[in-house]
Design a protein around this motif. Structure first.
Motif, short mmCIF file in Angstrom:
data_model
loop_
_atom_site.label_atom_id
_atom_site.label_comp_id
_atom_site.label_asym_id
_atom_site.label_seq_id
_atom_site.Cartn_x
_atom_site.Cartn_y
_atom_site.Cartn_z
N ARG A 30 7.71 0.23 4.77
CA ARG A 30 8.36 0.90 3.64
C ARG A 30 7.72 0.48 2.32
NH1 ARG A 30 13.05 -0.37 6.56
NH2 ARG A 30 13.47 -2.10 5.16
N THR A 31 7.42 -0.80 2.17
CA THR A 31 6.80 -1.30 0.95
C THR A 31 5.41 -0.71 0.77
OG1 THR A 31 8.05 -3.35 1.18
CG2 THR A 31 6.15 -3.39 -0.30
N VAL A 34 5.69 2.77 -0.53
CA VAL A 34 5.99 2.80 -1.97
C VAL A 34 4.71 2.58 -2.77
CG1 VAL A 34 7.18 1.58 -3.84
CG2 VAL A 34 8.41 2.14 -1.75
N LEU A 109 7.36 9.96 -8.48
CA LEU A 109 7.60 8.74 -7.72
C LEU A 109 9.09 8.55 -7.48
CD1 LEU A 109 6.58 6.18 -6.34
CD2 LEU A 109 6.88 5.03 -8.52
N ASN A 110 9.91 8.78 -8.49
CA ASN A 110 11.35 8.63 -8.32
C ASN A 110 11.87 9.55 -7.22
OD1 ASN A 110 11.50 6.71 -10.30
ND2 ASN A 110 12.15 8.12 -11.89
N ARG A 112 10.19 10.63 -4.66
CA ARG A 112 9.71 10.07 -3.40
C ARG A 112 10.56 8.87 -2.98
NH1 ARG A 112 8.30 10.28 1.43
NH2 ARG A 112 6.66 8.90 2.12
N LEU A 113 10.91 8.03 -3.94
CA LEU A 113 11.75 6.87 -3.63
C LEU A 113 13.13 7.31 -3.14
CD1 LEU A 113 10.88 4.49 -6.58
CD2 LEU A 113 10.23 4.23 -4.20
N TYR A 114 13.72 8.32 -3.78
CA TYR A 114 15.02 8.82 -3.33
C TYR A 114 14.92 9.37 -1.92
CZ TYR A 114 16.77 8.34 -8.10
OH TYR A 114 17.16 7.85 -9.31
#
Length: 118
Positions: A30-31, A34, A109-110, A112-114
């Motif tokens: 997961r990291t 990101v 990016l936000n 994608r993070l959600y």
């Protein structure tokens, strides 16, 4: 079939260690995703396709998704990953390195993070 209390405890500890290792591998994946989203897919400053650091980071990321990276101070893959990430986070528009850290373009990016959190 009787299992001694000591043997039961030993088996339980082994299963917990295996489970913790698997959780760590999932956390690392997961990291890494990101980092990929922030530095390669949606960077603050778009990367040129011929950017060697970006290409190397992409290779490391795809390798890490297949097989987790061993961690440690003297581990070469981890040092290469760190070096590539630090280079790309300090990239400026003219291709030089800066002291300020810019690594992602906010909205893509936000999103994608959600998605990853869901």
């Amino acid at each position: 079939m009787r299992v001694s209390e000591a043997m039961d405890l030993c088996v339980r500890r082994a299963l917990l260690r295996i489970s913790a290792g698997q959780e760590y591998d999932e956390w690392q994946k997961r990291t890494i995703k990101v980092l990929e989203a922030g530095l390669i897919l949606h960077p603050y400053i778009p990367l040129d396709k011929s950017n060697s650091v970006g290409q190397r980071l992409r290779q490391i990321i795809h390798g890490a998704l297949d097989r987790p990276i061993e961690t440690g101070k003297n581990n070469e893959p981890m040092q290469v990953l760190r070096s590539a990430v630090m280079t790309l986070t300090n990239w400026s528009y003219d291709g030089s390195l800066t002291d300020s850290c810019h690594w992602a373009d906010g909205i893509p990016l936000n999103l994608r993070l959600y998605e990853m959190l869901l």
